[in-house]
Design a protein around this motif. Structure first.
Motif, PDB file in Angstrom:
ATOM      1  N   LEU A  28       0.903  -1.127  -0.060  1.00 31.42           N
ATOM      2  CA  LEU A  28       0.024  -0.130  -0.132  1.00 31.42           C
ATOM      3  C   LEU A  28       0.899   1.359  -0.086  1.00 31.42           C
ATOM      4  N   ALA A  29       2.147   0.863   0.555  1.00 35.96           N
ATOM      5  CA  ALA A  29       2.832   2.383   0.475  1.00 35.96           C
ATOM      6  C   ALA A  29       4.375   1.885   0.850  1.00 35.96           C
ATOM      7  N   LEU A  30       5.344   2.554   0.133  1.00 36.47           N
ATOM      8  CA  LEU A  30       6.824   2.306   0.554  1.00 36.47           C
ATOM      9  C   LEU A  30       7.219   3.709   1.097  1.00 36.47           C
ATOM     10  N   CYS A  31       7.931   3.836   2.302  1.00 36.34           N
ATOM     11  CA  CYS A  31       8.047   5.184   2.684  1.00 36.34           C
ATOM     12  C   CYS A  31       9.728   5.365   3.031  1.00 36.34           C
ATOM     13  N   ALA A  32      10.235   6.309   2.584  1.00 31.49           N
ATOM     14  CA  ALA A  32      11.550   6.471   2.787  1.00 31.49           C
ATOM     15  C   ALA A  32      11.851   6.697   4.213  1.00 31.49           C
ATOM     16  N   GLU A  33      10.979   7.133   5.274  1.00 31.29           N
ATOM     17  CA  GLU A  33      11.495   7.503   6.468  1.00 31.29           C
ATOM     18  C   GLU A  33      10.212   7.463   7.287  1.00 31.29           C
ATOM     19  N   ALA A  34      10.585   7.418   8.785  1.00 34.20           N
ATOM     20  CA  ALA A  34       9.458   7.472   9.577  1.00 34.20           C
ATOM     21  C   ALA A  34       9.838   8.384  10.650  1.00 34.20           C
ATOM     22  N   GLU A  35       9.159   9.002  11.361  1.00 31.96           N
ATOM     23  CA  GLU A  35       9.221   9.735  12.803  1.00 31.96           C
ATOM     24  C   GLU A  35       8.329   9.079  13.983  1.00 31.96           C
ATOM     25  N   ASN A  36       9.114   9.007  14.959  1.00 34.29           N
ATOM     26  CA  ASN A  36       8.359   8.508  16.156  1.00 34.29           C
ATOM     27  C   ASN A  36       7.879   6.897  15.872  1.00 34.29           C
ATOM     28  N   TYR A  37       8.459   6.125  14.953  1.00 31.78           N
ATOM     29  CA  TYR A  37       8.295   4.643  14.811  1.00 31.78           C
ATOM     30  C   TYR A  37       9.112   4.021  15.962  1.00 31.78           C
ATOM     31  N   TYR A  38      10.137   4.573  16.323  1.00 34.94           N
ATOM     32  CA  TYR A  38      11.055   3.984  17.412  1.00 34.94           C
ATOM     33  C   TYR A  38      11.108   4.975  18.484  1.00 34.94           C
ATOM     34  N   VAL A  39       9.902   4.862  19.521  1.00 34.38           N
ATOM     35  CA  VAL A  39       9.588   5.728  20.210  1.00 34.38           C
ATOM     36  C   VAL A  39       8.937   4.977  21.436  1.00 34.38           C
ATOM     37  N   ASP A  40       9.476   5.232  22.918  1.00 31.66           N
ATOM     38  CA  ASP A  40       8.787   4.379  23.928  1.00 31.66           C
ATOM     39  C   ASP A  40       7.571   4.850  24.334  1.00 31.66           C
ATOM     40  N   ARG A  41       6.820   4.043  24.547  1.00 26.94           N
ATOM     41  CA  ARG A  41       5.275   4.548  24.965  1.00 26.94           C
ATOM     42  C   ARG A  41       5.245   5.177  26.348  1.00 26.94           C
ATOM     43  N   PRO A  42       4.457   6.081  26.381  1.00 28.61           N
ATOM     44  CA  PRO A  42       4.618   6.758  27.730  1.00 28.61           C
ATOM     45  C   PRO A  42       3.780   5.731  28.858  1.00 28.61           C
ATOM     46  N   PRO A  43       4.599   5.935  30.044  1.00 30.50           N
ATOM     47  CA  PRO A  43       3.982   4.816  30.907  1.00 30.50           C
ATOM     48  C   PRO A  43       2.533   5.195  31.157  1.00 30.50           C
ATOM     49  N   PRO A  44       1.918   4.067  31.616  1.00 32.09           N
ATOM     50  CA  PRO A  44       0.585   4.087  31.805  1.00 32.09           C
ATOM     51  C   PRO A  44       0.077   4.973  33.034  1.00 32.09           C
ATOM     52  N   ALA A  45      -1.183   5.699  32.974  1.00 29.85           N
ATOM     53  CA  ALA A  45      -1.466   6.321  34.355  1.00 29.85           C
ATOM     54  C   ALA A  45      -1.686   5.814  35.427  1.00 29.85           C
ATOM     55  N   ARG A  46      -1.034   6.464  36.544  1.00 33.53           N
ATOM     56  CA  ARG A  46      -0.981   5.622  37.805  1.00 33.53           C
ATOM     57  C   ARG A  46      -2.205   6.131  38.653  1.00 33.53           C
ATOM     58  N   HIS A  47      -3.001   5.499  39.249  1.00 32.82           N
ATOM     59  CA  HIS A  47      -4.293   5.719  40.169  1.00 32.82           C
ATOM     60  C   HIS A  47      -4.123   5.327  41.563  1.00 32.82           C
ATOM     61  N   GLN A  48      -4.606   6.114  42.692  1.00 29.59           N
ATOM     62  CA  GLN A  48      -4.659   5.619  43.823  1.00 29.59           C
ATOM     63  C   GLN A  48      -5.920   5.037  44.309  1.00 29.59           C
ATOM     64  N   TYR A  49      -6.001   4.041  45.150  1.00 28.88           N
ATOM     65  CA  TYR A  49      -6.970   3.150  45.509  1.00 28.88           C
ATOM     66  C   TYR A  49      -6.798   3.043  46.943  1.00 28.88           C
ATOM     67  N   GLU A  50      -8.040   2.897  47.632  1.00 28.29           N
ATOM     68  CA  GLU A  50      -8.246   2.438  48.895  1.00 28.29           C
ATOM     69  C   GLU A  50      -8.861   1.049  49.258  1.00 28.29           C
ATOM     70  N   LEU A  51      -8.201   0.301  50.096  1.00 28.46           N
ATOM     71  CA  LEU A  51      -8.707  -1.205  50.098  1.00 28.46           C
ATOM     72  C   LEU A  51      -9.326  -0.918  51.598  1.00 28.46           C
ATOM     73  N   ARG A  52     -10.487  -0.990  51.632  1.00 29.90           N
ATOM     74  CA  ARG A  52     -11.233  -0.484  52.718  1.00 29.90           C
ATOM     75  C   ARG A  52     -11.703  -1.690  53.595  1.00 29.90           C
ATOM     76  N   ASP A  53     -11.429  -1.741  54.986  1.00 33.05           N
ATOM     77  CA  ASP A  53     -11.797  -2.970  55.747  1.00 33.05           C
ATOM     78  C   ASP A  53     -10.937  -4.014  55.273  1.00 33.05           C
ATOM     79  N   CYS A  54      -9.519  -3.976  55.111  1.00 27.50           N
ATOM     80  CA  CYS A  54      -8.673  -4.771  54.667  1.00 27.50           C
ATOM     81  C   CYS A  54      -8.028  -5.598  55.867  1.00 27.50           C
ATOM     82  N   ALA A  55      -8.277  -6.977  55.643  1.00 30.99           N
ATOM     83  CA  ALA A  55      -7.430  -7.905  56.496  1.00 30.99           C
ATOM     84  C   ALA A  55      -6.330  -8.452  55.741  1.00 30.99           C
ATOM     85  N   ALA A  56      -5.000  -7.765  55.844  1.00 30.79           N
ATOM     86  CA  ALA A  56      -4.134  -8.177  54.985  1.00 30.79           C
ATOM     87  C   ALA A  56      -3.373  -9.529  55.511  1.00 30.79           C
TER      88      ALA A  56
END
Length: 388
Positions: free
Chosen positions: A17-45
């Motif tokens: 479908l296409a031959l492309c001479a160059e790429a931008e952002n092909y070799y790029v690390d994905r940003p880390p996933p979002a981190r959320h805070q949770y509360e485990l309520r009444d927890c018997a650890a």
């Protein structure tokens, strides 16, 4: 390095479908996933969760690893099937407080990112779902070791999801359905399912990835009106990493002719090398292997599971060879005789390096096989291993 987009046709072979001479952002690390805070309520650890909670009270926070949550039905049993499994990865315990109504339990604040892959789904909800009249949640570690229970999991703080990095393919020569879509005049359109990947200097594909491509924008290239620059939204982009660049550059002149060219790569780079070796394996098969042969495994660079599979691939099929990347695919290669025909003998040189390095990586979801497990696997599959 050039790149190619190709797609399947209804009544014929794959078309470019296409031959492309160059790429931008092909070799790029994905940003880390979002981190959320949770509360485990009444927890018997219990177990590691109890240990991390105690450490967090002393040090302010503590690493926990992968946390799996199973909803309990009205009888206190884990809900089946496992669609009620909910997972956090790279979790940390941030705070521990006495329970509001019951001093025998605690409220535990944890931070982590949702792990839909471990749950076996495409997407996880912000908090785990619960059945009617549920009895709370059972908590588990990575290997289903019990970590106790809690009454509720509450979302306490949310980070925004990172914006994806757009992929641009430059100076592309379009054809097929891509050319037809461009000629329609639309600024944005879906290209559908296609294969995307880099080419070596001879025009051979180093590796390809199936994905769904959406053209976010396009313009005529400065190279001339017959070429275009494409900005793409890629549905499956796990292959985009800076580590893959190092592996692909080693393949850019063509399949390797010397062994151990991968030795200096890190684990992610070795995974990219393995994908390239697998992609090119059909074209690199040698003569039909004979039984009772002896092969020599170079163990000098087997410092992780990827190093083992790459060294084994080159032992069985020469430089850049592929012979599986896990027990399942190695078993398939053994069954099909893709490089070795059982029974055969494998002489493992410098085996002490693998014995010291292979095995479990702490606090990760996936565990690589240990040296002893590899020996047991070969013994079960009629491969005689001699340690040197």
């Amino acid at each position: 390095m050039r790149f190619r987009i190709s797609g399947e046709t209804p009544h014929g072979p794959e078309e470019t479908l296409a031959l492309c001479a160059e790429a931008e952002n092909y070799y790029v690390d994905r940003p880390p996933p979002a981190r959320h805070q949770y509360e485990l309520r009444d927890c018997a650890a219990e177990g590691e969760l109890a240990h991390a909670a105690a450490q967090a009270q002393e040090d302010g926070s503590a690493t926990l690893g992968s946390l799996t949550v199973h909803a309990l039905d009205r009888y206190g049993k884990p809900v089946e099937p496992a669609w009620d499994v909910w997972c956090l990865k790279d979790a940390r315990v941030l705070d521990v407080r006495p329970g509001f109504t019951d001093p025998s339990v605690v409220d535990v604040t944890v931070e982590g990112s949702l792990d839909a892959m471990a749950a076996g789904v495409d997407e996880l909800p912000e908090v785990p779902g619960v059945p009617p009249l549920y009895q709370g949640f059972r908590l588990y570690g990575r290997d289903e070791e019990p970590w106790g229970s809690c009454r509720q999991v509450a979302l306490m703080g949310r980070q925004p999801e990172p914006e994806p990095v757009p992929l641009r393919l430059l100076r592309c020569e379009p054809s097929g359905r891509l050319l037809a879509a461009l000629e329609s005049g639309d600024d944005r359109f879906d290209l559908g399912s296609a294969h995307l990947g880099p080419l070596d200097r001879t025009g051979r594909s180093i590796e390809e990835h199936w994905t769904c491509l959406h053209v976010e924008s396009w313009s005529y290239s400065a190279a001339g009106a017959s070429r275009v620059d494409l900005t793409l939204d890629v549905s499956c982009d796990d292959f985009r990493s800076s580590a893959a660049r190092a592996a692909h550059e080693l393949w850019s002149a063509g399949p390797p002719t010397e062994p151990n060219r991968w030795a200096a790569l890190d684990s992610a780079g070795r995974a990219a090398w393995s994908r390239a070796a697998q992609h090119n394996s059909a074209a690199r098969r040698g003569p039909e292997p004979l039984p009772n042969a002896t092969y020599h495994l170079d163990g000098r660079h087997i410092t992780d599971s990827g190093g083992f599979s790459l060294a084994l691939g080159e032992t069985m099929n020469g430089p850049g060879g592929y012979f599986g990347d896990c027990f399942g695919t190695i078993e398939y290669c053994l069954e099909e005789g893709h490089g070795g025909r059982r029974p055969f003998t494998l002489v493992w040189h410098d085996h002490h390096i693998a014995r010291a390095c292979l095995g479990r990586t702490p606090l990760t979801h996936d565990a690589s096989p240990s040296f002893e497990q590899i020996l047991e696997f070969f013994a079960q599959h009629r491969v005689d291993v001699l340690l040197d």
